[in-house]
Design a protein around this motif. Structure first.
Motif, PDB file in Angstrom:
ATOM      1  N   MET B 239     -25.211 -14.789 -28.955  1.00 26.67           N
ATOM      2  CA  MET B 239     -24.080 -15.216 -29.566  1.00 26.67           C
ATOM      3  C   MET B 239     -23.245 -16.123 -28.806  1.00 26.67           C
ATOM      4  N   THR B 241     -24.318 -18.446 -26.661  1.00 21.78           N
ATOM      5  CA  THR B 241     -24.810 -19.627 -26.759  1.00 21.78           C
ATOM      6  C   THR B 241     -24.743 -20.463 -28.080  1.00 21.78           C
ATOM      7  N   MET B 242     -24.522 -19.450 -29.209  1.00 22.70           N
ATOM      8  CA  MET B 242     -24.307 -20.218 -30.528  1.00 22.70           C
ATOM      9  C   MET B 242     -23.016 -20.495 -30.603  1.00 22.70           C
ATOM     10  N   THR B 245     -22.641 -23.540 -28.501  1.00 20.09           N
ATOM     11  CA  THR B 245     -23.201 -24.724 -29.307  1.00 20.09           C
ATOM     12  C   THR B 245     -22.582 -25.457 -30.212  1.00 20.09           C
ATOM     13  N   LEU B 246     -21.900 -24.366 -31.263  1.00 23.50           N
ATOM     14  CA  LEU B 246     -21.087 -24.781 -32.335  1.00 23.50           C
ATOM     15  C   LEU B 246     -19.803 -25.461 -32.119  1.00 23.50           C
ATOM     16  N   SER B 249     -20.107 -29.220 -30.849  1.00 24.50           N
ATOM     17  CA  SER B 249     -20.756 -30.219 -31.673  1.00 24.50           C
ATOM     18  C   SER B 249     -19.703 -30.893 -32.378  1.00 24.50           C
ATOM     19  N   LEU B 252     -18.311 -32.054 -38.155  1.00 26.36           N
ATOM     20  CA  LEU B 252     -19.006 -31.610 -39.272  1.00 26.36           C
ATOM     21  C   LEU B 252     -19.587 -30.067 -39.017  1.00 26.36           C
ATOM     22  N   THR B 253     -20.218 -30.189 -37.786  1.00 32.93           N
ATOM     23  CA  THR B 253     -20.790 -28.768 -37.483  1.00 32.93           C
ATOM     24  C   THR B 253     -19.803 -27.508 -37.119  1.00 32.93           C
ATOM     25  N   ILE B 255     -16.830 -27.665 -38.816  1.00 34.92           N
ATOM     26  CA  ILE B 255     -16.507 -27.288 -40.250  1.00 34.92           C
ATOM     27  C   ILE B 255     -17.749 -26.438 -40.633  1.00 34.92           C
ATOM     28  N   GLY B 256     -18.825 -26.799 -40.604  1.00 34.98           N
ATOM     29  CA  GLY B 256     -19.824 -25.653 -40.881  1.00 34.98           C
ATOM     30  C   GLY B 256     -20.004 -24.398 -40.401  1.00 34.98           C
ATOM     31  N   ALA B 257     -19.624 -24.310 -38.959  1.00 32.00           N
ATOM     32  CA  ALA B 257     -19.304 -22.958 -38.547  1.00 32.00           C
ATOM     33  C   ALA B 257     -18.178 -22.270 -38.926  1.00 32.00           C
ATOM     34  N   MET B 259     -17.272 -22.501 -42.157  1.00 27.40           N
ATOM     35  CA  MET B 259     -17.913 -21.720 -43.410  1.00 27.40           C
ATOM     36  C   MET B 259     -18.889 -20.444 -43.205  1.00 27.40           C
ATOM     37  N   ILE B 260     -19.394 -20.503 -42.103  1.00 28.01           N
ATOM     38  CA  ILE B 260     -20.276 -19.515 -42.193  1.00 28.01           C
ATOM     39  C   ILE B 260     -19.900 -18.150 -41.229  1.00 28.01           C
ATOM     40  N   SER B 263     -20.447 -14.521 -42.152  1.00 26.84           N
ATOM     41  CA  SER B 263     -21.880 -14.198 -41.853  1.00 26.84           C
ATOM     42  C   SER B 263     -22.246 -14.028 -40.312  1.00 26.84           C
TER      43      SER B 263
END
Lengths: 324, 324
Positions: B239, B241-242, B245-246, B249, B252-253, B255-257, B259-260, B263
């Motif tokens: 967790m 590391t994730m 990493t996010l 980045s 874009l990443t 924003i993606g992060a 969004m999820i 989850s």
């Protein structure tokens, strides 16, 4: 450089090595000798720099140490024997751990002063620097003296290969206080505290190994194997859970997931067992890499890559000179 | 229902229980007796349905089984004693495992037929259905007979609480074949194969426990603890590391992060040790939940919630009647 691959050890059969072998000789400047059933490996016959060494026997997963003397024409024994004779520079095998360890100890032999070889792998930590875990399964039962032995092997590995001056050695235990654990751990704790040249920092619990406090984590082969496999299983379970969660969510989440795909891959690689590919049988006079029994193509490729680096950087030579 | 909390067991000190206690009695229809240093717990004095039970001694992490007879006015012994006398319905403690197990065995006693209690926790699997892992650390050394004993406890737990008719029992080992592992495993394998009423499916490796093939995974307290803590450490490492990493980045990443995010939280909860909160000391006549030594506020809350459910659903009663 000539590397050797025992092609008969995978649960998936020898066909699992074909693609990784082809790819590997394309990517790395080395010859590769592949030991196993000639007909199963026929598609490797004309691949440049690949030599198929036909063997007639197979070391089965059920085969223990004794099988090494019996199955002289097995792909495993033939490969390790060629390593002993200096014909090849290193061996990758995913066959029975007991048999492989025994072949290594009987033929290649342990470094003078080392009683038992141990399975060692570097594992990433939160600081970005890896630590060495050993034994990861070579010796199901160990004496306190053998665990001290592993401390010296691990120390030499981290000094030689990561340039760590005075590696911090910890004992895998179920509590941090000196009296914690069973008799084996209590006795080992005492010995490690007094061991000359060992920078012993005490017990470490399995949930703290990633903290970057220890450079070497010493375990008996049973608990070391449980630890390593629990890591592997948990990492793969979490990746699967994440994938399922993201894919079963709404559109927005799915788009978000696509946007972070590259980062997720990076994370997966951190603890993906197929990424390591295999582990070094440490304490022997020459490099043998044990790949997983359920090695897939990616795992074989990475195990070969690991062996390549081990040979190229003379990991075993460094451990040997450190130990002496 | 009256639940008991030993407030003196956390590495973080008794202050760690204040907020979770306040929140817990708001959320659940139960009284809560909190045992510990009166002044440290003074802010709980006027909280409705919370009773502070002043105690003068503290069970330290270094305290082993013998301390139970010596420290009669420790928060741990007082709480377990009240459980024995039926004044409370269950106990949560994050104190020394050895001392807690001993207090439970001496005062509350094991169920007739059970030689040793074991620490048990349900762990999620890939199928969504959990399996029971035990012993997770109560007994550092075990005999084969004790491991068989754990098989019966685990079976009763899964039958009683998850309605599984004939729970599949596996032995945690470092290979699947019957002869794998050390003497303890080889002997236990034989005994489990012959054990009446045990649906023994053989050895299981730590990377396959999530596969959903076993309902009960039996281990000695040493390797069971290593397994559980490796799970915990790996989940938390991944967790972290994730997250790193996010967050490191590109836009874009990131924003993606976002969004999820929801989850990801769901996934975190799957294997977050603070989510479990604690583990049941199984095989005793009344419920004791062992919380982590480094329990934070969330962990205490969840340990109390786990105890609440254990009492509400009469988990211990079901295990007892299954065992008889």
């Amino acid at each position: 450089m000539i590397l050797a691959l025992d092609a008969m050890g995978s649960d998936l059969g020898p066909s699992a090595v074909i693609e990784p072998v082809k790819q590997f000789v394309k990517d790395f400047d080395t010859d590769l000798w592949v030991y196993g059933d000639e007909s199963a490996l026929s598609s490797l016959k004309d691949v440049p720099r690949v030599t198929v060494i036909p063997t007639t026997e197979v070391m089965e997963m059920e085969d223990g140490p004794l099988a090494v003397r019996r199955k002289k024409d097995s792909s495993m024994v033939r490969a390790v024997n060629d390593l002993k004779e200096g014909k090849v520079d290193g061996v990758v095998s995913s066959g029975s751990t007991g048999a492989l360890l025994s072949a290594g100890s009987l033929l290649v032999k342990t470094v003078p002063g080392v009683e038992r070889a141990g399975i060692l792998s570097p594992i990433p930590s939160k600081t970005g620097k890896p630590f060495a875990l050993l034994d990861m399964g070579a010796n199901a039962s160990c004496t306190p003296e053998q665990l001290v032995n592993f401390a010296y092997i691990g120390k030499s590995y981290m000094r030689g290969n990561y340039g760590i001056e005075n590696p911090r050695v910890a004992l895998l235990n179920i509590g941090t206080e000196p009296h914690k654990g069973d008799e084996l751990r209590q006795e080992t704790y005492k010995l490690l505290s007094e061991a000359e040249g060992i920078n012993f920092i005490g017990n470490i619990e399995a949930n703290r190994i990633y903290d970057g406090k220890a450079d070497v984590v010493v375990a008996d082969g049973f608990s070391g194997n449980v630890c390593e496999k629990a890591i592997e299983g948990t990492a793969s379970f979490m990746m699967k859970t994440m994938k399922d969660t993201l894919m079963n969510s709404g559109l927005l989440t799915k788009i978000g997931a696509l946007m972070i795909k590259k980062s997720l891959k990076k994370m997966k690689d951190v603890l993906d067992p197929n990424q390591f590919g295999g582990a070094l049988i440490a304490g022997l006079n020459a490099p043998i890499v044990k790949a997983h029994g359920n090695s897939n193509e990616k795992a074989y490729y990475n195990a070969l890559r690991q062996l390549y680096r081990t040979v190229k950087e003379d990991v075993v030579g460094k451990v040997k000179s450190e130990l002496q």
